[in-house]
Motif scaffolding. Sequence first.
Motif, PDB file in Angstrom:
ATOM      1  N   ASN A   2       0.823  -1.215   0.000  1.00  0.00           N
ATOM      2  CA  ASN A   2       0.000   0.000   0.000  1.00  0.00           C
ATOM      3  C   ASN A   2       0.852   1.258   0.000  1.00  0.00           C
ATOM      4  N   PRO A   3       0.456   2.255  -0.797  1.00  0.00           N
ATOM      5  CA  PRO A   3       1.166   3.537  -0.720  1.00  0.00           C
ATOM      6  C   PRO A   3       0.926   4.197   0.635  1.00  0.00           C
ATOM      7  N   TYR A   4       1.712   5.185   0.946  1.00  0.00           N
ATOM      8  CA  TYR A   4       1.655   5.950   2.204  1.00  0.00           C
ATOM      9  C   TYR A   4       2.182   5.179   3.402  1.00  0.00           C
ATOM     10  N   PHE A   5       2.739   4.008   3.171  1.00  0.00           N
ATOM     11  CA  PHE A   5       3.352   3.275   4.278  1.00  0.00           C
ATOM     12  C   PHE A   5       4.853   3.141   4.038  1.00  0.00           C
ATOM     13  N   ASP A  20       9.160   5.904  11.518  1.00  0.00           N
ATOM     14  CA  ASP A  20       7.993   6.774  11.388  1.00  0.00           C
ATOM     15  C   ASP A  20       6.960   6.421  12.465  1.00  0.00           C
ATOM     16  N   SER A  21       6.022   7.329  12.675  1.00  0.00           N
ATOM     17  CA  SER A  21       5.102   7.152  13.800  1.00  0.00           C
ATOM     18  C   SER A  21       4.149   5.981  13.579  1.00  0.00           C
ATOM     19  N   THR A  22       3.822   5.686  12.331  1.00  0.00           N
ATOM     20  CA  THR A  22       2.927   4.539  12.068  1.00  0.00           C
ATOM     21  C   THR A  22       3.610   3.242  12.516  1.00  0.00           C
ATOM     22  N   ALA A  23       4.871   3.088  12.134  1.00  0.00           N
ATOM     23  CA  ALA A  23       5.621   1.878  12.500  1.00  0.00           C
ATOM     24  C   ALA A  23       5.789   1.811  14.019  1.00  0.00           C
ATOM     25  N   THR A  24       6.116   2.944  14.621  1.00  0.00           N
ATOM     26  CA  THR A  24       6.338   2.985  16.073  1.00  0.00           C
ATOM     27  C   THR A  24       5.057   2.594  16.816  1.00  0.00           C
ATOM     28  N   SER A  25       3.928   3.162  16.381  1.00  0.00           N
ATOM     29  CA  SER A  25       2.659   2.854  17.056  1.00  0.00           C
ATOM     30  C   SER A  25       2.291   1.383  16.924  1.00  0.00           C
ATOM     31  N   LEU A  26       2.527   0.847  15.750  1.00  0.00           N
ATOM     32  CA  LEU A  26       2.187  -0.560  15.521  1.00  0.00           C
ATOM     33  C   LEU A  26       3.010  -1.471  16.436  1.00  0.00           C
ATOM     34  N   CYS A  27       4.286  -1.162  16.569  1.00  0.00           N
ATOM     35  CA  CYS A  27       5.144  -1.936  17.477  1.00  0.00           C
ATOM     36  C   CYS A  27       4.680  -1.767  18.923  1.00  0.00           C
ATOM     37  N   MET A  28       4.356  -0.533  19.266  1.00  0.00           N
ATOM     38  CA  MET A  28       3.948  -0.238  20.645  1.00  0.00           C
ATOM     39  C   MET A  28       2.656  -0.972  20.992  1.00  0.00           C
TER      40      MET A  28
END
Length: 237
Positions: free
Chosen positions: A134-137, A196-204
């Motif tokens: 997906n784009p934007y990731f 990036d914050s998306t990756a960080t949040s997903l890990c968190m």
Amino acid sequence: MEPIYKRVVLKLSGEAMAGEKGTGIDQETISSIADQVKKLQSMGVEIAIVVGGGNFWRGRSSKEMDRATSDYMGMLGTMMNALALQDALEHMGVVTRVQSAIEMRQVAEPYIRRRAIRHLEKGRVVIFGAGTGNPYFSTDTTAALRAAEIEAEVILLAKKGVDGVYDSDPKLNFEAKRFDTLRYIDILKLGLGIMDSTATSLCMDNRIPLIVFGIDQPDNIVKVVIGDNIGTHVKEE
Ligand code: UDP
């Protein structure tokens, strides 16, 4: 030398594949990475690799281009890295499978979670290309997503030119302090640019531990997996 993890996701940035050239693929660098992956595999560690693509193209590289189109180009770039790494590993006798999040039947399997897990159980190294599809990731987000899906114990975030997470850019500030441990929330709060914050949040949210370490020093991937205390360890608490 006993590994402390059974199943890992190794995230290799595109830069990590480019060696000193900074762009494209450096064969010697890829061989060194492949050699370390082979060592881990022979210790019985199940290894899934998520490859980046920044050595070829990043979605945000182009200001003029439509963002989604540019991102799809970035995802295609990751596939070149996936195939180069597969080639290097197979030359060393390591059995691999490349799974692509964008279907391209002639070059790779499509991403199928259960099949990826089966490959790992059989001792094959699985390389995930084309990001999330997906784009934007980003491919960091891909690493978080795949790690959650395949129930990996840890994400190993191999970085070029830096050996962990610092409170400011160590290339610009000589007094920058490196963290030995860190919480995900601090990455977000302090705006640390490591992921990036998306990756960080997903890990968190999924409580996936992460180790950020430098790939320039030989054998660091192996060292991390046998529990040497290098890099920055990021956890929920
Ligand atoms: N990309 C994307 N969706 C994804 C993963 C990647 O659109 O799920 C695109 C995005 O344009 C990104 C490029 O692929 O800039 C290369 O990936 P990334 O920047 O994460 O590579 P790295 O910085 O790790 O080399």
